[in-house]
Design an enzyme around this catalytic site. Structure first.
Site, PDB file in Angstrom:
ATOM      1  N   GLY A  48       0.783  -1.244   0.000  1.00 11.64           N
ATOM      2  CA  GLY A  48       0.000   0.000   0.000  1.00 11.64           C
ATOM      3  C   GLY A  48       0.806   1.281   0.000  1.00 11.64           C
ATOM      4  O   GLY A  48       0.350   2.299  -0.521  1.00 11.64           O
ATOM      5  N   ASP A 107      -5.594   2.145  10.298  1.00 10.51           N
ATOM      6  CA  ASP A 107      -6.997   1.762  10.428  1.00 10.51           C
ATOM      7  C   ASP A 107      -7.176   1.098  11.792  1.00 10.51           C
ATOM      8  O   ASP A 107      -7.330   1.779  12.807  1.00 10.51           O
ATOM      9  CB  ASP A 107      -7.362   0.846   9.255  1.00 10.51           C
ATOM     10  CG  ASP A 107      -8.812   0.411   9.253  1.00 10.51           C
ATOM     11  OD1 ASP A 107      -9.618   1.038   9.946  1.00 10.51           O
ATOM     12  OD2 ASP A 107      -9.143  -0.573   8.557  1.00 10.51           O
ATOM     13  N   LYS A 135      -7.613   6.881   9.810  1.00  8.40           N
ATOM     14  CA  LYS A 135      -9.065   6.784  10.046  1.00  8.40           C
ATOM     15  C   LYS A 135      -9.374   7.183  11.490  1.00  8.40           C
ATOM     16  O   LYS A 135      -8.470   7.231  12.331  1.00  8.40           O
ATOM     17  CB  LYS A 135      -9.547   5.363   9.750  1.00  8.40           C
ATOM     18  CG  LYS A 135      -9.588   5.087   8.255  1.00  8.40           C
ATOM     19  CD  LYS A 135     -10.337   3.812   7.927  1.00  8.40           C
ATOM     20  CE  LYS A 135     -10.318   3.571   6.431  1.00  8.40           C
ATOM     21  NZ  LYS A 135     -10.872   2.259   6.064  1.00  8.40           N
TER      22      LYS A 135
HETATM   23  P1  IMP Z   1      -4.687  -1.901   9.996  1.00 10.33           P
HETATM   24  O1  IMP Z   1      -3.719  -2.994  10.382  1.00 10.33           O
HETATM   25  O2  IMP Z   1      -6.119  -2.285  10.206  1.00 10.33           O
HETATM   26  O3  IMP Z   1      -4.357  -0.545  10.605  1.00 10.33           O
HETATM   27  O4  IMP Z   1      -4.656  -1.809   8.448  1.00 10.33           O
HETATM   28  C1  IMP Z   1      -3.717  -1.162   7.743  1.00 10.33           C
HETATM   29  C2  IMP Z   1      -3.673  -1.700   6.344  1.00 10.33           C
HETATM   30  O5  IMP Z   1      -4.981  -2.080   5.876  1.00 10.33           O
HETATM   31  C3  IMP Z   1      -3.207  -0.610   5.451  1.00 10.33           C
HETATM   32  O6  IMP Z   1      -1.814  -0.645   5.294  1.00 10.33           O
HETATM   33  C4  IMP Z   1      -3.960  -0.862   4.167  1.00 10.33           C
HETATM   34  O7  IMP Z   1      -3.227  -1.723   3.335  1.00 10.33           O
HETATM   35  C5  IMP Z   1      -5.231  -1.559   4.602  1.00 10.33           C
HETATM   36  N1  IMP Z   1      -6.368  -0.606   4.691  1.00 10.33           N
HETATM   37  C6  IMP Z   1      -6.953  -0.088   5.787  1.00 10.33           C
HETATM   38  N2  IMP Z   1      -7.974   0.752   5.471  1.00 10.33           N
HETATM   39  C7  IMP Z   1      -8.014   0.767   4.112  1.00 10.33           C
HETATM   40  C8  IMP Z   1      -8.853   1.460   3.159  1.00 10.33           C
HETATM   41  O8  IMP Z   1      -9.743   2.260   3.470  1.00 10.33           O
HETATM   42  N3  IMP Z   1      -8.584   1.206   1.850  1.00 10.33           N
HETATM   43  C9  IMP Z   1      -7.595   0.351   1.429  1.00 10.33           C
HETATM   44  N4  IMP Z   1      -6.794  -0.308   2.273  1.00 10.33           N
HETATM   45  C10 IMP Z   1      -7.007  -0.103   3.616  1.00 10.33           C
END
Ligand code: IMP
Ligand code: MG
Length: 194
Positions: A48, A107, A135
């Site tokens: 990403g 996120d 977020k």
């Molecule tokens: P976390 O571990 O839930 O904080 O997720 C982080 C990863 O999830 C990021 O590096 C993204 O690859 C993916 N991610 C989280 N939210 C989104 C979104 O709204 N769109 C696309 N990818 C997301």
């Protein structure tokens, strides 16, 4: 507007302006920490952050190296994080170095929580995190310190500028909300292909 995109949230001009500001600020902070002889290593979390880090490093006039890590948290066609899993090696030579983890979005916090712990255990000289997007706190499962944030965004699933849905949309130059165009409703939130 590309099929599957509801609306542009942050356009390419705003992204470029903010990346320039972030690069200048981060470079100044890292240069201060690493002076006179410390090493700076950026750890981009793939896939990403690929577009973001490519632009960010070109706004950082500083000697640095990259040590990429591949992490998967949204397997396939999912818009909910299912926990972070590392798909490859984490650099193991970060002791004493000045490390900046770079990710596309904060996120649930699981990905960055995991990466911070793994790198902290190597006793770097300093450790910071930079995310392009964050977020709202209600999305968080894990409270992770993040030193640099490009934009705070609402709790919507976004794509573009490196962010994907099921592997697609990473090449969109703007950051956009996924879904049917405004004014339309659909039973399925997004198509399978870009
Ligand atoms: P976390 O571990 O839930 O904080 O997720 C982080 C990863 O999830 C990021 O590096 C993204 O690859 C993916 N991610 C989280 N939210 C989104 C979104 O709204 N769109 C696309 N990818 C997301
Ligand atoms: Mg992703």
């Amino acid at each position: 507007m590309q099929a599957g995109i509801q609306r542009v949230l942050i356009d390419r001009g705003r992204i470029a302006d903010r990346v320039k500001e972030l690069g200048a600020q981060i470079a100044a902070d890292l240069a201060r920490d690493a002076s006179p002889a410390g090493e700076v290593v950026l750890v981009p979390i793939l896939t990403g952050s690929i577009v973001f880090v490519a632009d960010l490093i070109r706004q950082m006039p500083l000697k640095l190296s990259l040590g990429v890590v591949a992490v998967s948290s949204y397997p396939g066609a999912a818009t909910q994080s299912r926990g972070a899993g590392i798909r490859g090696d984490v650099p193991t030579d970060l002791g004493g170095k000045h490390v900046l983890i770079v990710d596309d979005i904060l996120d649930s916090g699981r990905t960055l929580g995991l990466m911070r712990r793994l790198i902290d255990a190597q006793r770097p000289g300093s450790l910071r995190v930079c995310v392009l997007l964050r977020k709202p706190a209600a999305s968080r499962r894990e409270d992770v310190p993040v030193e640099y944030v490009g934009f705070d965004i609402p709790d919507a699933f976004v794509v573009g500028y490196g962010l994907d849905y099921d592997g697609h949309f990473r090449n969109l130059p703007d950051i956009a909300v996924l879904g049917p165009p405004e004014g339309q409703t659909a039973r399925t939130p997004a198509p399978e292909t870009a």
